[in-house]
Design an enzyme around this catalytic site. Sequence first.
Site, PDB file in Angstrom:
ATOM      1  N   TYR A 154      -1.449  11.160 -22.942  1.00 51.28           N
ATOM      2  CA  TYR A 154      -1.730  11.957 -24.394  1.00 51.28           C
ATOM      3  C   TYR A 154      -2.508  13.027 -24.390  1.00 51.28           C
ATOM      4  CZ  TYR A 154      -1.956  11.560 -29.549  1.00 51.28           C
ATOM      5  OH  TYR A 154      -1.872  11.792 -30.940  1.00 51.28           O
ATOM      6  N   LYS A 161      -7.017  14.870 -31.724  1.00 48.15           N
ATOM      7  CA  LYS A 161      -6.914  13.614 -32.785  1.00 48.15           C
ATOM      8  C   LYS A 161      -8.650  13.541 -32.865  1.00 48.15           C
ATOM      9  CE  LYS A 161      -2.731  12.790 -34.056  1.00 48.15           C
ATOM     10  NZ  LYS A 161      -2.443  13.421 -35.204  1.00 48.15           N
TER      11      LYS A 161
HETATM   12  O1  0WE Z   1       0.547  12.192 -31.686  1.00 42.33           O
HETATM   13  C1  0WE Z   1       1.616  11.637 -31.403  1.00 42.33           C
HETATM   14  C2  0WE Z   1       2.656  12.773 -31.171  1.00 42.33           C
HETATM   15  C3  0WE Z   1       2.070  14.065 -30.725  1.00 42.33           C
HETATM   16  C4  0WE Z   1       3.154  14.969 -30.304  1.00 42.33           C
HETATM   17  C5  0WE Z   1       4.159  14.829 -29.315  1.00 42.33           C
HETATM   18  C6  0WE Z   1       5.153  15.745 -28.906  1.00 42.33           C
HETATM   19  C7  0WE Z   1       6.096  15.565 -28.120  1.00 42.33           C
HETATM   20  C8  0WE Z   1       7.042  16.730 -28.019  1.00 42.33           C
HETATM   21  C9  0WE Z   1       2.579  16.477 -30.307  1.00 42.33           C
HETATM   22  N1  0WE Z   1       3.660  17.376 -29.844  1.00 42.33           N
HETATM   23  C10 0WE Z   1       4.566  17.199 -28.985  1.00 42.33           C
HETATM   24  N2  0WE Z   1       5.139  18.247 -28.458  1.00 42.33           N
HETATM   25  C11 0WE Z   1       6.397  18.042 -27.989  1.00 42.33           C
HETATM   26  O2  0WE Z   1       6.946  19.079 -27.554  1.00 42.33           O
HETATM   27  N3  0WE Z   1       1.852  10.336 -30.846  1.00 42.33           N
HETATM   28  C12 0WE Z   1       0.738   9.328 -31.278  1.00 42.33           C
HETATM   29  C13 0WE Z   1       2.897   9.755 -30.300  1.00 42.33           C
HETATM   30  C14 0WE Z   1       2.694   9.965 -28.845  1.00 42.33           C
HETATM   31  O3  0WE Z   1       2.704  10.914 -28.322  1.00 42.33           O
HETATM   32  C15 0WE Z   1       2.298  10.693 -26.930  1.00 42.33           C
HETATM   33  C16 0WE Z   1       2.049   9.293 -26.714  1.00 42.33           C
HETATM   34  C17 0WE Z   1       2.280   8.832 -27.951  1.00 42.33           C
HETATM   35  C18 0WE Z   1       2.275   7.105 -28.267  1.00 42.33           C
HETATM   36  C19 0WE Z   1       2.312  11.491 -25.865  1.00 42.33           C
HETATM   37  C20 0WE Z   1       1.985  10.905 -24.622  1.00 42.33           C
HETATM   38  C21 0WE Z   1       1.985   9.574 -24.424  1.00 42.33           C
HETATM   39  C22 0WE Z   1       1.708   8.653 -25.521  1.00 42.33           C
END
Ligand code: 0WE
Length: 259
Positions: A154, A161
Amino acid sequence: MGTLDGKTALIFGVSNDHSIGWGISQALHREGAKLGFSYQAINEKRARPLAERLGATFIEQCDVGSDDDIAAIMQRAGDHFGQIDILVHAVAFANREDLMGRFVDTSRAGFAMALDVSCYSLVALTQAALPYLREDSSVLTLTYYGSEKVAPNYNVMGVAKAALESTVRYLANDLGPQGIRVNAISAGPIRTLSASAIRGFRDYQKSFAGIAPLRRNVTIDDVGNTAAFLCGNGARGITGEVVYVDSGYNIMGMVTPEE
Ligand code: 0WE
């Protein structure tokens, strides 16, 4: 009737029908709110029909990385609705390469990008919406537990965040005297468009559901229902808060070995 009758909501961050923003939109609509939508240009084809499904009359493109776009959309939303009672920020972005490998390798540009789009955009939107936010209005954003504890990969999003949750508290302090509440929902992992780009997300959800007291993943409807509560007068005494919609995952300190 609904708990949000007579209120207008402006929602940022509906990409498709898996979006948490969409779950929130449906719940706000069900409770009687009038909805306006802002979508990222690339999502127009999917976002517009969804917005229309909920009878939205205000549907406009906005790049939250652009101050000009933000100023323009708030002006137009203000003209259209007269006032805004609910502002929903369901936006986040980090470069894909920054969501794998080691956090220590994050570039200055990648760090700035993640913090700008995922955190500063809440400040920018709230700032621009302020002339139209009246007493008893509510600002809502979305966060994730990776801000508090390390979640593998993450990385820079966890830092973004953490800044976002702090931003919620500072905005709440500034705007409280005007009767404007600012809160965040910390949602469990949900398979949205951005989550689907993450390898191993299925396993991630599986292990989450194995640990969380409720033993299940959360849905965009779970988040939507809590969002409707937080934006309504039932939550008049709640501001600056991070509310967990995570099946209780965050309370756990150790895993119960499976029988
Ligand atoms: O906040 C999120 C998603 C955030 C996110 C995801 C992406 C993927 C594709 C922000 N930017 C991007 N950019 C991209 O190109 N989450 C809480 C979901 C999430 O994202 C992760 C998680 C989880 C759970 C990323 C890595 C590990 C776990």
